[in-house]
Design an enzyme around this catalytic site. Sequence first.
Site, PDB file in Angstrom:
ATOM      1  N   GLU A 106     -58.558  27.806 -11.550  1.00  0.00           N
ATOM      2  CA  GLU A 106     -57.917  27.986 -10.226  1.00  0.00           C
ATOM      3  C   GLU A 106     -58.186  26.780  -9.340  1.00  0.00           C
ATOM      4  O   GLU A 106     -57.307  26.316  -8.622  1.00  0.00           O
ATOM      5  CB  GLU A 106     -58.515  29.213  -9.537  1.00  0.00           C
ATOM      6  CG  GLU A 106     -57.697  30.463  -9.701  1.00  0.00           C
ATOM      7  CD  GLU A 106     -58.276  31.606  -8.898  1.00  0.00           C
ATOM      8  OE1 GLU A 106     -58.599  31.418  -7.706  1.00  0.00           O
ATOM      9  OE2 GLU A 106     -58.447  32.681  -9.505  1.00  0.00           O
ATOM     10  N   HIS A 148     -61.154  17.223 -15.588  1.00  0.00           N
ATOM     11  CA  HIS A 148     -62.179  17.694 -16.520  1.00  0.00           C
ATOM     12  C   HIS A 148     -62.834  18.949 -15.944  1.00  0.00           C
ATOM     13  O   HIS A 148     -63.158  18.984 -14.752  1.00  0.00           O
ATOM     14  CB  HIS A 148     -63.222  16.587 -16.737  1.00  0.00           C
ATOM     15  CG  HIS A 148     -64.262  16.966 -17.730  1.00  0.00           C
ATOM     16  ND1 HIS A 148     -64.024  16.959 -19.092  1.00  0.00           N
ATOM     17  CD2 HIS A 148     -65.537  17.405 -17.576  1.00  0.00           C
ATOM     18  CE1 HIS A 148     -65.114  17.361 -19.727  1.00  0.00           C
ATOM     19  NE2 HIS A 148     -66.046  17.652 -18.828  1.00  0.00           N
ATOM     20  N   ARG A 198     -56.241  13.629 -26.839  1.00  0.00           N
ATOM     21  CA  ARG A 198     -56.430  12.427 -27.653  1.00  0.00           C
ATOM     22  C   ARG A 198     -57.254  11.436 -26.847  1.00  0.00           C
ATOM     23  O   ARG A 198     -57.038  11.302 -25.640  1.00  0.00           O
ATOM     24  CB  ARG A 198     -55.100  11.732 -27.992  1.00  0.00           C
ATOM     25  CG  ARG A 198     -54.110  12.531 -28.773  1.00  0.00           C
ATOM     26  CD  ARG A 198     -54.593  13.043 -30.084  1.00  0.00           C
ATOM     27  NE  ARG A 198     -54.893  12.039 -31.095  1.00  0.00           N
ATOM     28  CZ  ARG A 198     -55.481  12.327 -32.253  1.00  0.00           C
ATOM     29  NH1 ARG A 198     -55.827  13.557 -32.538  1.00  0.00           N
ATOM     30  NH2 ARG A 198     -55.705  11.380 -33.139  1.00  0.00           N
TER      31      ARG A 198
END
Length: 200
Positions: A174, A111, A93
């Site tokens: 990872e 990100h 959101r």
Amino acid sequence: MRKIGLGILISGRGSNMDALIRACEQPDFPAFVSVVISNRPDAPGLKKAEGRGIATSVVDHEKYPDRADFEKNLQKILDAHPVDLICLAGFMRILGAAFIRPWEGRIINIHPSLLPDYKGLQTHERVIADEKKESGCTVHHVIPAMDEGSVIVQKKVPVLAGDTPAMLAARVLEKEHEAYPEAVRILAGKLKGRQKVGIA
Ligand code: GRF
């Protein structure tokens, strides 16, 4: 050692949340998980958190008439727990300025790209289409502009010949699981003594 409290916000799988929970289980890690909040009642991450004895809460965005109302309820849950730092971990959101501003410096996101490149969604698809040799992940401060805000930790991976988006995503993930605890450790030192804040 004084530990800071984390409020982890998720929408889905919660593998980054899990990496943070595991880091917090180490005695020398300077944070603990206060609460995991999902905007989706069916997020698989909720069960993972419950299984590790963490308090969870759902603030279902579909139940509120608008974003302001959703965010007020989110803030209420955060107020009910000792949260010094909000970690967005696959939280899907967009949060508005009214929510973010009082938390600035104490709200971070992960990100799956080397920001400022490839903001937004479908990062791996776009990296492969552009024939980049390198990708990675970024933990950054959250400000009222999506995927902006200063970088705290960045980790790189190679993009290999024949990579599919799923293969690249797995390699980046990872690194995400290393990067997020590292970023929390960095911020924990800086946040000591800060006051709890919130929106009215
Ligand atoms: C991660 O790739 C993260 O970088 C992005 O959303 C994905 C969430 O995965 N923001 P998970 O829920 O942490 O497994």
